[in-house]
Enzyme design. Structure first.
Site, PDB file in Angstrom:
ATOM      1  N   HIS A   1       0.850  -1.193   0.000  1.00 38.61           N
ATOM      2  CA  HIS A   1       0.000   0.000   0.000  1.00 38.61           C
ATOM      3  C   HIS A   1       0.881   1.237   0.000  1.00 38.61           C
ATOM      4  CE1 HIS A   1       0.548   1.522   4.162  1.00 38.61           C
ATOM      5  NE2 HIS A   1       0.796   0.259   4.457  1.00 38.61           N
ATOM      6  N   CYS A   2       0.302   2.348  -0.499  1.00 39.36           N
ATOM      7  CA  CYS A   2       0.973   3.648  -0.436  1.00 39.36           C
ATOM      8  C   CYS A   2       0.115   4.540   0.462  1.00 39.36           C
ATOM      9  CB  CYS A   2       1.170   4.236  -1.826  1.00 39.36           C
ATOM     10  SG  CYS A   2      -0.363   4.488  -2.739  1.00 39.36           S
ATOM     11  N   ALA A   3       0.169   5.834   0.262  1.00 35.75           N
ATOM     12  CA  ALA A   3      -0.546   6.750   1.160  1.00 35.75           C
ATOM     13  C   ALA A   3      -2.054   6.610   1.070  1.00 35.75           C
ATOM     14  CB  ALA A   3      -0.146   8.191   0.850  1.00 35.75           C
TER      15      ALA A   3
ATOM     16  N   ARG B   1      -3.661   4.114  -1.495  1.00 38.16           N
ATOM     17  CA  ARG B   1      -4.143   2.986  -2.300  1.00 38.16           C
ATOM     18  C   ARG B   1      -3.578   1.648  -1.833  1.00 38.16           C
ATOM     19  NH1 ARG B   1      -2.663   5.461  -8.292  1.00 38.16           N
ATOM     20  NH2 ARG B   1      -3.158   7.618  -7.805  1.00 38.16           N
TER      21      ARG B   1
ATOM     22  N   ARG C   1      -2.221  -1.623  -3.338  1.00 36.17           N
ATOM     23  CA  ARG C   1      -1.624  -1.967  -4.635  1.00 36.17           C
ATOM     24  C   ARG C   1      -1.465  -3.479  -4.705  1.00 36.17           C
ATOM     25  NH1 ARG C   1       1.485   2.429  -6.968  1.00 36.17           N
ATOM     26  NH2 ARG C   1       1.137   4.360  -5.813  1.00 36.17           N
TER      27      ARG C   1
END
Length: 470
Positions: free
Chosen positions: A26-28, A30, A32
């Site tokens: 995951h990012c900030a 989303r 993924r």
């Protein structure tokens, strides 16, 4: 409201179960996911999961937008279901194998420049604060003038505002070595060699106070302060050359010979071949960008303001990082930021219009937080979760972006930095431009909101979509 544990189960089921997930991170905002079989994903089921603000394939990954904070919790719940999370870098590495050559190239370009953007953001903020603190109007509140400021104080502010761009090649070469599998410390040294004080300073050569060195009678050699492309290609080729050497040099000699040969060969190529060639190309790119931004009658603002968020949808918008860095380094200002900010503000306002107009509780709960996120400069939840799903709000946002960009271009609005926009972006316009910045964004927002409210959305569109999904 469903618990995060239940939402994680629904996500897992909608993407085809555990056996269909190759890796996830995951990012900030989303989640993924790399999947084994795209056909097993039930797109409609994913979009109907509570707290999901949009889902799409981008950069070879299936990305589900949850928003800041929420995505961390969903990720943790999915791990509890027996999935092993991967690092974002590992997922990106797998994603690089997918997509066309152009998309992969842009993705790699973004991987190099994204890590250094926080430093450039901080530098832009320092420039904005310096502009604010040296304005006669501001200083008059404290009973002083710009001429009365301490030279030592001004020197201190120059350290804050000039360092990142003076040593930009070291940052770029470091990041390129990291991305292409070399030793980042060698990248740092090569980048510093490109700006060694023993070389004629690029800024001094540009203003005529210094002359380039002439090597072998015809090769001009200068320092590359503020340059991007020479450092990028030195880093790319240097990392590959280092890896080539490590495979062929005996382990007993590797520590001595590999860094020695890498630095010797690459700085020679950097100063005598790569530097002159790509610095010239960089100048062409800069002049082309400047020519577009200087188009008369606000035409540049219309074109960029309309197209920018479409390019964001394609996922290749990281290419603009190079252009913004060059603009800041060469001119000290960034008119591109002012235009794209209007594009983002208009999408935020279009999403806000949907949230305020709809009577559907779920859509309202999705649209209002997404619009707030867009006002902070993160438009993906608003675009993919709301505007693009109903299409007309997205188009109305594009029109608003073009109108705001047109005005920003006419007023020659330009930020002191990059990478922050809309509300946080106000910090880049403290040097007497703030009223114009607010005006341009209000125009973009007003048009995006009004067009969406009148023409772009009604609950019949929502009902039609629900019927189509059945």
């Amino acid at each position: 409201m469903a618990q995060n544990h239940e939402i994680a189960k629904e996500v897992l089921d909608a993407v085809g179960g555990k056996e269909n997930i190759a890796s996830f991170a995951h990012c900030a905002t989303r989640l993924r996911i790399m999947v084994n079989d795209k056909e097993k994903i039930d797109q409609k089921q994913v979009e109907n999961i509570e707290k999901v603000k949009g889902a799409f394939f981008n950069a070879g990954q299936y990305q589900i937008i949850f928003g800041t904070g929420t995505v961390n919790q969903i990720y943790e719940e999915m791990e509890k279901l027996g999935l092993d999370g991967s690092s974002k870098e590992e997922v990106k590495s797998q994603a690089k194998q997918q997509g066309g050559h152009f998309q992969r190239a842009i993705r790699t370009f973004g991987d190099v420049f994204v890590p250094i953007i926080p430093v450039l953001v901080a530098t832009g903020l320092f420039m904005g604060l310096r502009g604010l603190l040296t304005q006669p109007e501001v200083l008059s509140w404290f009973g002083t003038t710009p001429e009365a400021l301490s030279p030592n104080f001004l020197l201190y502010t120059k350290v804050l505002t000039d360092t990142a761009f003076a040593f930009l090649p070291a940052l770029v070469a470091w990041s390129a070595f990291r991305v292409f599998g070399g030793s980042p410390v060698l990248g740092i040294i090569l980048g510093l060699m490109l700006v060694n004080p023993a070389l004629p300073n690029a800024y001094s050569v540009a203003d005529g106070s210094a002359e380039p060195l002439t090597m072998f009678g015809f090769i001009p050699v200068v320092g590359y302060q503020g340059s991007v492309l020479p450092a990028f290609f030195v880093g790319l080729l240097g990392a590959k050359f280092e890896r080539y050497l490590r495979k062929r040099i005996p382990e007993s000699l590797d520590l001595i010979l590999t860094p020695f040969l890498t630095l010797l060969v690459m700085i020679t190529l950097g100063l005598f071949a790569i530097g002159p060639v790509f610095h010239s190309l960089e100048e062409v790119v800069l002049h082309g960008t400047t020519a577009v931004l200087n188009m008369p009658y606000g035409i540049a603002g219309i074109i960029i303001g309309f197209l920018h968020q479409i390019i964001v949808v394609t996922g290749v918008h990281h290419i603009f990082n190079l252009l913004e860095i060059q603009l800041l380094e060469k001119t000290g200002v960034n008119p591109f930021n002012a235009i794209i900010t209007c594009a983002m503000a208009a999408q935020a306002a279009a999403c806000l219009a949907v949230g305020l107009k709809t009577k559907d509780a779920k859509l309202k709960a999705l649209a209002l937080p997404s619009s707030f996120s867009a006002f902070l400069g993160i438009t993906e939840p608003a675009i993919f979760g709301v505007n693009l799903r109903y299409m007309k709000p997205f188009i109305m946002g594009l029109i608003g972006g073009a109108a705001g960009g047109f005005l920003a271009s006419l007023l020659h609005l330009a930020g002191t930095g990059m990478a922050i926009t809309v509300l946080p972006g106000t910090l880049l316009y403290l040097n007497s431009q703030l009223p114009m910045y607010i005006l341009c964004n209000l125009v973009a927002m007003a048009i995006g909101f009004a067009l969406t409210w009148v023409f772009g959305f009604n609950d019949k569109m929502l009902n039609d979509m629900k019927i189509a999904d059945k």
